[in-house]
Design a protein around this motif. Sequence first.
Motif, short mmCIF file in Angstrom:
data_model
loop_
_atom_site.label_atom_id
_atom_site.label_comp_id
_atom_site.label_asym_id
_atom_site.label_seq_id
_atom_site.Cartn_x
_atom_site.Cartn_y
_atom_site.Cartn_z
N ALA A 306 -1.55 -42.52 -25.44
CA ALA A 306 -2.67 -41.72 -24.94
C ALA A 306 -3.22 -42.30 -23.65
N PHE A 307 -3.23 -43.63 -23.55
CA PHE A 307 -3.68 -44.29 -22.32
C PHE A 307 -2.82 -43.82 -21.13
N GLY A 308 -1.51 -43.76 -21.32
CA GLY A 308 -0.62 -43.29 -20.27
C GLY A 308 -0.89 -41.85 -19.88
N MET A 309 -1.12 -40.99 -20.87
CA MET A 309 -1.37 -39.57 -20.58
C MET A 309 -2.70 -39.37 -19.86
N PHE A 310 -3.73 -40.11 -20.26
CA PHE A 310 -5.02 -39.99 -19.56
C PHE A 310 -4.91 -40.49 -18.13
N THR A 311 -4.07 -41.50 -17.89
CA THR A 311 -3.85 -42.00 -16.53
C THR A 311 -3.22 -40.92 -15.65
N ILE A 312 -2.23 -40.22 -16.18
CA ILE A 312 -1.59 -39.15 -15.43
C ILE A 312 -2.59 -38.05 -15.11
N ALA A 313 -3.40 -37.66 -16.10
CA ALA A 313 -4.40 -36.61 -15.88
C ALA A 313 -5.42 -37.03 -14.83
N PHE A 314 -5.83 -38.30 -14.85
CA PHE A 314 -6.77 -38.79 -13.85
C PHE A 314 -6.19 -38.67 -12.44
N ALA A 315 -4.92 -38.98 -12.31
CA ALA A 315 -4.30 -38.96 -10.98
C ALA A 315 -4.35 -37.59 -10.34
N ILE A 316 -4.24 -36.53 -11.15
CA ILE A 316 -4.19 -35.18 -10.58
C ILE A 316 -5.55 -34.49 -10.57
N SER A 317 -6.59 -35.15 -11.10
CA SER A 317 -7.93 -34.57 -11.11
C SER A 317 -8.54 -34.62 -9.71
N ARG A 318 -9.29 -33.58 -9.38
CA ARG A 318 -10.03 -33.55 -8.12
C ARG A 318 -11.53 -33.41 -8.37
N SER A 319 -11.94 -33.49 -9.61
CA SER A 319 -13.35 -33.39 -9.99
C SER A 319 -13.87 -34.78 -10.34
N PHE A 320 -14.97 -35.18 -9.74
CA PHE A 320 -15.54 -36.49 -10.00
C PHE A 320 -15.92 -36.62 -11.48
N LEU A 321 -16.55 -35.60 -12.05
CA LEU A 321 -16.97 -35.65 -13.45
C LEU A 321 -15.77 -35.74 -14.38
N LEU A 322 -14.75 -34.90 -14.13
CA LEU A 322 -13.56 -34.93 -14.96
C LEU A 322 -12.85 -36.27 -14.85
N SER A 323 -12.80 -36.82 -13.65
CA SER A 323 -12.17 -38.13 -13.46
C SER A 323 -12.88 -39.20 -14.28
N CYS A 324 -14.21 -39.17 -14.27
CA CYS A 324 -14.98 -40.13 -15.06
C CYS A 324 -14.69 -39.97 -16.55
N LEU A 325 -14.62 -38.71 -17.02
CA LEU A 325 -14.36 -38.46 -18.43
C LEU A 325 -12.97 -38.94 -18.84
N LEU A 326 -11.98 -38.72 -17.96
CA LEU A 326 -10.62 -39.17 -18.27
C LEU A 326 -10.53 -40.70 -18.30
N LEU A 327 -11.23 -41.35 -17.39
CA LEU A 327 -11.26 -42.82 -17.40
C LEU A 327 -11.95 -43.33 -18.66
N ALA A 328 -13.02 -42.64 -19.07
CA ALA A 328 -13.71 -43.03 -20.30
C ALA A 328 -12.80 -42.88 -21.52
N ALA A 329 -12.03 -41.80 -21.55
CA ALA A 329 -11.10 -41.59 -22.66
C ALA A 329 -10.03 -42.67 -22.68
N SER A 330 -9.55 -43.06 -21.50
CA SER A 330 -8.55 -44.14 -21.44
C SER A 330 -9.14 -45.45 -21.94
N GLY A 331 -10.41 -45.70 -21.64
CA GLY A 331 -11.07 -46.90 -22.13
C GLY A 331 -11.24 -46.90 -23.64
#
Length: 417
Positions: A306-331
Amino acid sequence: MAEEAGSPRLDPYAVLRNPDYRWFIASMWLVTLGLQMQGVVVGWQVYERTGDPLALGLVGLSEALPFLGVALFGGHAADRLNRLRLCMTSTLSLALCSVLLLLFTWRSLTGPLASQVAPIYGIIFLTGIVRAFYRPANVALGTDLLPKELYAAGSTWRVSVFHSGMVIGPAIGGLVYAWKGPIAAHLLVGLLLLAGFAGLLPLRYTPKAVRPLEGSIFASLGEGLRFVFSQRLLLSTISLDLFAVLFGGAVAVLPVFAKEVLNTGPHGLGLLRAAPAVGSVLMGLTLAHLPPLRRAGRTLLICVAAFGMFTIAFAISRSFLLSCLLLAASGAVDNVSVVLRATLLQTLTPEHMLGRVSSVNQVFIGSSNEIGAFESGLAARLMGLVPSVVFGGCMTLLVVAFTTWRVPELRKMDRIG
């Protein structure tokens, strides 16, 4: 997850009723807070002066190289010396390194030093040496302060407190940098590290009896290495985390994402750096109120994937809020794997070898963060920012698949302890 019939009632706060352990984790929290602030401040300083993502990777490499060189000796020291005094000495040394960063920043605001980063690398090099002694001594000291039946709870609280420092530290670092500049930020880092040193002073600690040294220091170091490599489950969990962090981490290039992709400043960088720790703290508080996880091996593999998948999703995000949420999920998922690995290490390792085995673990895990930072910066230079992070997430998924195939006993591992 229900408790088994006849099992003792879970008390998630038992470790916090130990006053020495409270002082210990308070000190660790302050040190973590300071070092995480320092990471944000140094990262933004270096990127502002160079505009090069590879320069950010070199910050990680300048810390990893000395860490790798002396980490095993740090573990040996933690098994031979008073662990509390070693923690105090290394904490004070970290504070002195932060003072050096403050003095260089003050001198380089104007004049020929204004664009220089080499002295920053040099001071981070010294910090890497000190952390090689601090980390194994800290892990071993925390274990000494608790009875064995509280190891799992202690690991959960220690990881949660550590990650709460990772939440607040980057956010404060970014805000202070944006508000008052790098000098104020470095000054606050130094004060926090000195407070961490002061937090160790009240501890009532009786050192464990030290076994006579048999053979040379290198034979002692070899004993720690042989133990880790003889424990297939422990080695596989450490290796899994090593490659996941090495390829899947995006923390080193967050200044580039903040500035070039998400169009924010140092305050936004601080929030991005804090986001993984927010998820980790929330997960840690959840785990603290649950009985020990069952099917621990399968859970570990799922969380790293799941950490790997959240990392991929973060890379393609262009929303600051979504990026924060994806990083939080990876944590959040990373917290589970860290707690499981720490509990396994404490459970399997004899007390007299905790320092050396912890240092071997840190060579694998701790250095992978810094070397992973260099890999991230180099990959971003060669492949481009977004493709490099997507590639890293995909490599993490491949590592999980390989480990699942080659180490079936990890997949079948049930409750630890």
